[in-house]
Every structure is written in structure tokens, then in C-alpha cells.
Design a protein around this motif. Structure first.
Motif, PDB file in Angstrom:
ATOM      1  N   PRO A  58      47.890  19.483  44.241  1.00 45.63           N
ATOM      2  CA  PRO A  58      48.139  19.508  42.812  1.00 45.63           C
ATOM      3  C   PRO A  58      46.925  20.000  42.031  1.00 45.63           C
ATOM      4  O   PRO A  58      45.788  19.677  42.360  1.00 45.63           O
ATOM      5  N   VAL A  59      47.181  20.786  41.031  1.00 42.77           N
ATOM      6  CA  VAL A  59      46.120  21.288  40.173  1.00 42.77           C
ATOM      7  C   VAL A  59      45.876  20.271  39.074  1.00 42.77           C
ATOM      8  O   VAL A  59      46.815  19.770  38.452  1.00 42.77           O
ATOM      9  N   ASP A  60      44.601  19.943  38.842  1.00 44.63           N
ATOM     10  CA  ASP A  60      44.266  18.961  37.827  1.00 44.63           C
ATOM     11  C   ASP A  60      44.450  19.595  36.450  1.00 44.63           C
ATOM     12  O   ASP A  60      43.500  20.032  35.824  1.00 44.63           O
ATOM     13  N   GLY A  61      45.677  19.640  35.987  1.00 51.12           N
ATOM     14  CA  GLY A  61      45.980  20.296  34.728  1.00 51.12           C
ATOM     15  C   GLY A  61      46.165  19.315  33.600  1.00 51.12           C
ATOM     16  O   GLY A  61      45.213  18.698  33.125  1.00 51.12           O
ATOM     17  N   SER A  62      47.401  19.103  33.174  1.00 52.67           N
ATOM     18  CA  SER A  62      47.681  18.243  32.026  1.00 52.67           C
ATOM     19  C   SER A  62      47.394  16.790  32.363  1.00 52.67           C
ATOM     20  O   SER A  62      47.434  16.387  33.525  1.00 52.67           O
ATOM     21  N   PRO A  63      47.119  15.979  31.329  1.00 54.14           N
ATOM     22  CA  PRO A  63      46.885  14.556  31.588  1.00 54.14           C
ATOM     23  C   PRO A  63      48.090  13.872  32.237  1.00 54.14           C
ATOM     24  O   PRO A  63      47.923  12.955  33.042  1.00 54.14           O
ATOM     25  N   ILE A  64      49.306  14.323  31.900  1.00 52.13           N
ATOM     26  CA  ILE A  64      50.501  13.714  32.483  1.00 52.13           C
ATOM     27  C   ILE A  64      50.527  13.933  33.986  1.00 52.13           C
ATOM     28  O   ILE A  64      50.767  13.010  34.773  1.00 52.13           O
ATOM     29  N   THR A  65      50.255  15.165  34.427  1.00 57.82           N
ATOM     30  CA  THR A  65      50.241  15.463  35.858  1.00 57.82           C
ATOM     31  C   THR A  65      49.123  14.718  36.562  1.00 57.82           C
ATOM     32  O   THR A  65      49.295  14.189  37.662  1.00 57.82           O
ATOM     33  N   ARG A  66      47.979  14.643  35.915  1.00 58.36           N
ATOM     34  CA  ARG A  66      46.825  14.001  36.538  1.00 58.36           C
ATOM     35  C   ARG A  66      47.002  12.498  36.665  1.00 58.36           C
ATOM     36  O   ARG A  66      46.603  11.903  37.673  1.00 58.36           O
ATOM     37  N   LEU A  67      47.608  11.865  35.681  1.00 53.89           N
ATOM     38  CA  LEU A  67      47.724  10.415  35.685  1.00 53.89           C
ATOM     39  C   LEU A  67      48.982   9.914  36.395  1.00 53.89           C
ATOM     40  O   LEU A  67      48.961   8.879  37.050  1.00 53.89           O
ATOM     41  N   SER A  68      50.079  10.638  36.240  1.00 58.58           N
ATOM     42  CA  SER A  68      51.331  10.193  36.862  1.00 58.58           C
ATOM     43  C   SER A  68      51.589  10.855  38.202  1.00 58.58           C
ATOM     44  O   SER A  68      52.375  10.344  39.004  1.00 58.58           O
ATOM     45  N   GLY A  69      50.938  12.013  38.439  1.00 59.11           N
ATOM     46  CA  GLY A  69      51.167  12.740  39.679  1.00 59.11           C
ATOM     47  C   GLY A  69      52.329  13.697  39.609  1.00 59.11           C
ATOM     48  O   GLY A  69      52.606  14.401  40.591  1.00 59.11           O
ATOM     49  N   PHE A  70      53.019  13.758  38.473  1.00 55.73           N
ATOM     50  CA  PHE A  70      54.179  14.631  38.323  1.00 55.73           C
ATOM     51  C   PHE A  70      54.097  15.355  36.984  1.00 55.73           C
ATOM     52  O   PHE A  70      53.520  14.831  36.021  1.00 55.73           O
ATOM     53  N   PRO A  71      54.672  16.546  36.891  1.00 54.06           N
ATOM     54  CA  PRO A  71      54.653  17.274  35.617  1.00 54.06           C
ATOM     55  C   PRO A  71      55.502  16.574  34.567  1.00 54.06           C
ATOM     56  O   PRO A  71      56.366  15.749  34.881  1.00 54.06           O
ATOM     57  N   ASP A  72      55.262  16.911  33.320  1.00 59.43           N
ATOM     58  CA  ASP A  72      56.002  16.328  32.209  1.00 59.43           C
ATOM     59  C   ASP A  72      57.489  16.677  32.337  1.00 59.43           C
ATOM     60  O   ASP A  72      57.860  17.854  32.361  1.00 59.43           O
ATOM     61  N   PRO A  73      58.370  15.681  32.428  1.00 60.77           N
ATOM     62  CA  PRO A  73      59.801  15.983  32.548  1.00 60.77           C
ATOM     63  C   PRO A  73      60.445  16.408  31.239  1.00 60.77           C
ATOM     64  O   PRO A  73      61.622  16.772  31.217  1.00 60.77           O
TER      65      PRO A  73
END
Length: 685
Positions: A347-362
């Protein structure tokens, strides 16, 4: 002297078997690493601690995993598969098993601690002979998650090893086996699987893989090592272990496939060295499965026909030795696989949502998200599927032998786990990571809705009726479950006061402490949250409306009082959250920056209202069910009294009337005596 010679020979046989398997595992790990480049020097520009560190890690890991498997397998055998020694508290077989588990646990601990030191050298790039190595190690080792997890595992392994030296009872052996299994859990949060794109599935499957393969490999290794000690009960142990091995093999196969697919990623990674090692491991596992089938059909049959024949024992020993060689080779390949970079994209350390939850913003939820948004978690989906499958198998077994099982209980159990699967794989899980209001809906389903269905399913009663009682001195699922529900531990947690305090008190502690944020930020904390609140809700529901055997329940009137008192506290918690002005887990939600949540405090207050609202309907259902059990208890008591009266001609009523007559006669005598006492002084006056 002959007995001492036999014991010495048995111990020598144990050591020779274990050492041989360990050598095969180490050699396989080194060969696989030489092929995959797992021990190759790092790229230019990255410091290297040396070849000894890179290759030494592989040796330590092979010893570490084999020792862990032997510890777990030996404890599992001693707890469930080895018969009691003439119904005594302890005996030579359990003593030998616990001594072996203690020794293996000590090796597990030492190898793990050595891996922590060597692993730090590998991560930091500092040779262990460097002057700054020890200060850096003492300062930074606990900040590295993989090494911190390993230290936690070593601490639990040391506890198991130490207690195995002191205890001898079967109950303690069961407890040590559970602790040893739990010690494997932190290892699943380390390595490549924890950094995979679908990291939660990978971590869960790696945990299942480690648990199942340890039970399988360690159990067979313990049987082969202890075959001289087991003696006349060898056939019983093999028969019982073969069932466990079949379940473990299924868990290893399914988790391994999901794990391999997740780590390999797309089809472009099929030709990678990582994929080749996965294929080699699959081939070894398939071969082991085939050998297991042959072993069960041939060796067990021959042992059953001629249990004391040396040739029969020799056939088993040779087949088991070949199986262990393949297991050791598979373990070595797995060690190298864990040190080989998978081809799957990290995973690329991009948005805070992806970084904190491990999944992209739904994206913002819609009116249809409740039913259309899914994110399959194979672990929780598998738990629900296995729970439903085993329950249906038990109900079908009762039906085939002519016993009735209420269809309502089956429907409740299936509905409970279906709701659980939807909760942990659907919209509530997806948006519960990002929004407090969605999280509280997720939480209320776990603690208030699902447990009511499961408690009404009466699973313990089904287990007691569907599974046969073991008469060979071993422990199966039936004996383990019934032993627990009648234990002091269950009596403590099943006490209405304790169950109620745990039900609402743990919510207050969880949400108004750092535990809530820990569950949001860490996968391990999230799993612990689900398990704890499911169990707390189930025990609370069982205490109120359960029909399963267990600790003695309070009378229905007292249960109604406990219910309303608990629900009052629960409602107070919901109102407090709804009217609160301070954010819970503020750092997490502020850092998350969910674009479709404009006001975090308003979303939290909405969650408090959801907590209060969702709790009302289950509370009403529980109150109605407790009242219904109250009415049924009165009717049952009335029918019991009527049947008793029919049998003895209403003896109780006659005895009661006779007692009243006796009391009346006694009162008349006293009154007559008092009248005479009054008349006597009047005459003399």
C-alpha cells in the motif's frame, strides 16, 4: 534396571527424532533461501549486518517455529488425545508429555529471544560486534513492531515452559495449550503479510495458518517422539489425533491458498520466486495430505489388528518418519517464504484514510449502502460459516437417529451468525472504521442483537446431545465444553452481577479510555474488541434467557430486576454520549479527515442516540423472554405438583390439612387451659 533402560532409551529416541526433524527444516530453509535470495545482501546504499546475520535468522526461525509447534502439539495431545493414566490425577504419560513441552517451550523462548537480537542487527544494519549495537538495541528494540511482537510471544512461551514444569493436572494442561496457541497470534502481525494491500485478510489467514500447522506438525512430531512412552495407548492417541489433524490440514490448506493469492497479487506475480516457493509448499502439503490418508487406512488398521506387534509399530514409525520429513521441508520453505519479498503491491502511504484504516475511502454512504457495500473478511466469514455448518451437522445427526431438535433454535442460530457475517463484512464494518455513528451501530449489533439469537440457539445443549461421550479417557469437544460451563470460571462470569457489570462496565472503560483508539488504529485491538463484546453480550443474554446447562440461574423475578438495572445504565451511557461535548478518540478522528463527515461532534452525538435507540428493542425482547420463562416456570411447577398429587393421592394436601387440624386442636387445648386458669381463681375468691 530394565525400566530405567526403557526410560533412557525413550528419551534418546525423543531427542534423536526432534534433532533429525530440526536438521531437515534448517537445510530446507537454507536451500529455499539460496534460491529465492532471502539471505542475499541488501541493495547498495543500505547497511548490512553481515552474512552471518542474514543466514543465522533463517536457522533461528526454523528452530523457533519447530519448537513452538512441538510445544503446542505436545500440550494438545496431553490435554485431549492421551488417555488418563488409570483415572489418576497424573501419570507417566502426562508427566513425559509435560516434560517434553517444558523443554520445547524453553527452546522456543531462547530461539525467539536470539531472533530478536539478530533481527535487530538485520533491521538496523549494525553488526552485533559494533560498539553502538547494544545501546541502540536497548533504546530502539521496543519501537519495532515485529520485534516487540516476538518479545511478547517469548514471554508467553516462557510462562508455558515454566508452568509445564510445575503442573500435572489435565485442567492445567488444557490451559497451557490455550496460552501456547495464543502466543502464536503476535507473530501473524509481523512479516510481509502485515504489509500487504489486503493486510487484514493476510494477517488473519497467517494467524490461522500458524495455529493449524503448529497443531498438525507438532502433534505428529510429539507422537513419534513419545511412541515408546505411549505404549499400549498409541492406537487411541493416533485415532483421536487423526481427527484433529484432518481439521488442521483443512485450515492449513484454506488459509494457505487465501494467503498465497493475497500475497502474490495479480497474475503478473505468478512467475516470481515467491510464487515458485508457494507452489513448492503446496506440492508438499498435497503430498502430506495423501500420506495422511494412507497412514490412516493402513497403519491404523494394522495397529488395530495387532496392537502389540513390532512390525505394525514399525510400519507406523516409517510412515510417520517420512511424513515428518516432508513436514520439516515444508516448514523450512515457509521460513524462507517469510523472508522473501512477495510480488504483490504494497500500500502507498497516501490519504489519511488509507493510512489509518488500511483501505481507500469508500465514499459517503447512500441509502442502499446497507445492502450493497461489502468488504469480505475471510476470517470472520469463515468463522460464521463453520459455526453454522457444525450446528446443522449436529441437528442432522439428531434427526437421523430419531431425536427431535426444535427448528426455532436452529433458525435463531443461523440468523445470529448470518447477522454476524453481515455486520463484519458489510457496511457497518466498512463505515464503522471512519464514522463514530456507524461504529456504534456496529457495536450494538455485536453486543445486543447477535448474542440474543445465539443464546436462544442453545449450542451447548446441542453439543451435549449430538456428540457421544468419550469412554477412553480422552477429551473431545463435548467434554471440553461441558467441563468449562460447569467450572468455577464459568460460574464467576455467569453470575448475574458479574455478567451485568461486564456488559455495561466494559463499554464505559472501553470508550472513555485509550482502548477505543487502540481498537481503531490496530488490527489486533479491533479483533479483541469484537471477541470481547460478543462474549460479554452472549454471557449476559445466556444469564437472562439461555436454556443451556451451566451455573445455577437466579429466579426469573431477580433476572428481571437485573435486566432493567443493566439497561438503565446502558441507556445512561447512550445519553451521556449523545449529550457529550468532548470527542472520543479525538486524535484518530481528527487525523482521519473523512470528507463526508462535516461535524465530528455531531456524528458522535448521533452515535449516542443510536446506542440508546438500538438498545430499546433487544431490551424489550429480553424482558418478554424472561417474563415468558417466568410464566413457563410457574406452569411447570403447577404441573409437577398436579402429577405428584395424582401419584400419591394428594398426600401433600392431606398432610397440610392434618397439620392445620393439629394446630387448631392445639389452640383449643390452650384456650381451654386458659379458661380453667381464669375460672379457678374466681371460684376461690
Amino acid at each position: 534396571m530394565p525400566a530405567e533402560s526403557a526410560v533412557v532409551g525413550a528419551r534418546f529416541d525423543i531427542r534423536r527424532t526432534i534433532v533429525s526433524v530440526g536438521v531437515v527444516a534448517v537445510v530446507a530453509a537454507l536451500i529455499a533461501a539460496a534460491y529465492s535470495g532471502a539471505a542475499a545482501p541488501p541493495v547498495e546504499g543500505i547497511s548490512d549486518a553481515g552474512a552471518g546475520v542474514r543466514w543465522g535468522i533463517l536457522v533461528l526461525l526454523a528452530v523457533h517455529y519447530l519448537a513452538a509447534a512441538l510445544t503446542i502439539g505436545t500440550l494438545l495431545l496431553s490435554a485431549t488425545c492421551i488417555p488418563e493414566d488409570d483415572h489418576a490425577t497424573t501419570g507417566p504419560r502426562r508427566t513425559a508429555a509435560l516434560e517434553l513441552a517444558a523443554a520445547a517451550g524453553f527452546v522456543w523462548t531462547v530461539a525467539g529471544l536470539a531472533y530478536v537480537v539478530v533481527g535487530f542487527a538485520d533491521i538496523s544494519g549494525l553488526p552485533m560486534s559494533h560498539a553502538n549495537f547494544l545501546p541502540s538495541f536497548m533504546h530502539s528494540v521496543m519501537s519495532l513492531e515485529s520485534l516487540r511482537n516476538e518479545i511478547f510471544t517469548c514471554a508467553l512461551a516462557l510462562v508455558v515452559s515454566s508452568l509445564a514444569v510445575m503442573v500435572r493436572s489435565r485442567a492445567w494442561t488444557v490451559a497451557l495449550a490455550a496460552i501456547a496457541f495464543f502466543a502464536l497470534v503476535p507473530l501473524a502481525f509481523s512479516g510481509h503479510s502485515s504489509a500487504n494491500t489486503d493486510h487484514e485478510t493476510s494477517v488473519n489467514m497467517l494467524g490461522v495458518h500458524l495455529v493449524c500447522i503448529s497443531a498438525w506438525v507438532g502433534g505428529l512430531l510429539a507422537i513419534v517422539a513419545m511412541r515408546a512412552v505411549l505404549g499400549p495407548v498409541l492406537l487411541t492417541v493416533l485415532s483421536r489425533f487423526s481427527v484433529l489433524a484432518a481439521w488442521a490440514y483443512g485450515g492449513v490448506a484454506i488459509s494457505g491458498i487465501i494467503l498465497g493469492v493475497s500475497n502474490i497479487g495479480t497474475w503478473s506475480g505468478v512467475d516470481s520466486t515467491y510464487a515458485v516457493l508457494v507452489i513448492v509448499k503446496i506440492v508438499l502439503l498435497v503430498g502430506l495430505g495423501a500420506m495422511g490418508i494412507v497412514q490412516r487406512r493402513r497403519s491404523l488398521a494394522q495397529l488395530a489388528e495387532r496392537p502389540r506387534d513390532r512390525d505394525s509399530r514399525g510400519i507406523f514409525a516409517r510412515a510417520a518418519a517420512l511424513e515428518l520429513v516432508l513436514m520439516a521441508a515444508a516448514t523450512g520453505v515457509a521460513v524462507s517464504l517469510g523472508r522473501t519479498k512477495p510480488p504483490g503491491d504494497l500500500p502507498v502511504d497516501g490519504s489519511p484514510i488509507t493510512r489509518l484504516s488500511g483501505f481507500p475511502d469508500p465514499g459517503a454512504p447512500t441509502s442502499t449502502s446497507w445492502f450493497t457495500d461489502w468488504q469480505i473478511d475471510w476470517f470472520w466469514a469463515g468463522v460464521a460459516a463453520v459455526a453454522i455448518g457444525l450446528y446443522l451437522a449436529g441437528a442432522i445427526r439428531l434427526h437421523r437417529r430419531g431425536d427431535k431438535w426444535p427448528i426455532g433454535r436452529t433458525l435463531c442460530w443461523v440468523a445470529g451468525w448470518a447477522v454476524f457475517a453481515w455486520t463484519t463484512n458489510g457496511a457497518l464494518m466498512i463505515y464503522g472504521r471512519l464514522s463514530f455513528s456507524w461504529h456504534m451501530a456496529f457495536h450494538m449489533m455485536l453486543v445486543m442483537v447477535i448474542p440474543v439469537f445465539l443464546a436462544m440457539g442453545a449450542p451447548v445443549t446441542l453439543i451435549a446431545r449430538a456428540l457421544p461421550h468419550r469412554k477412553d479417557g480422552t477429551l473431545g469437544p463435548r467434554e471440553l465444553v461441558l467441563g468449562y460451563v460447569h467450572s468455577r470460571w464459568a460460574a464467576f462470569w455467569g453470575n448475574p452481577i458479574v455478567a451485568s457489570v461486564n456488559f455495561f462496565g466494559s463499554m464505559i472503560v472501553f470508550y472513555y479510555s485509550g482502548l477505543f483508539e487502540l481498537a481503531l488504529r490496530s488490527h489486533g485491538g479491533h479483533i479483541a474488541m469484537i471477541v470481547h463484546f460478543m462474549m460479554a453480550g452472549y454471557v449476559f443474554a445466556w444469564m437472562l434467557i439461555g436454556v443451556d446447562p451451566g451455573p445455577k440461574r437466579w429466579p426469573p423475578p431477580l433476572r428481571v430486576v437485573v435486566l432493567f438495572a443493566t439497561i438503565s445504565f446502558h441507556a445512561f451511557f447512550g445519553v451521556a454520549v449523545a449529550q457529550g461535548t468532548a470527542l472520543l478518540a479525538p486524535e484518530f478522528f481528527t487525523e482521519l479527515q473523512v470528507p463526508w463527515i462535516r461535524d465530528l461532534l455531531a456524528d458522535q452525538q448521533k452515535g449516542g442516540n443510536i446506542t440508546w435507540a438500538i438498545g430499546e428493542l433487544p431490551s424489550l425482547v429480553l424482558a418478554l423472554l424472561v417474563t415468558l420463562s417466568w410464566v413457563k416456570a410457574d406452569d411447570h411447577e403447577k404441573r409437577r405438583i398436579d402429577r405428584q398429587a395424582d401419584r400419591d393421592g394428594d398426600a401433600d394436601l392431606r398432610a397440610y390439612n392434618e397439620r392445620l387440624a393439629t394446630i387448631a386442636e392445639h389452640d383449643d387445648l390452650i384456650a381451654d387451659h386458659d379458661d380453667r386458669e381464669v375460672e379457678y381463681p374466681r371460684r376461690h375468691h
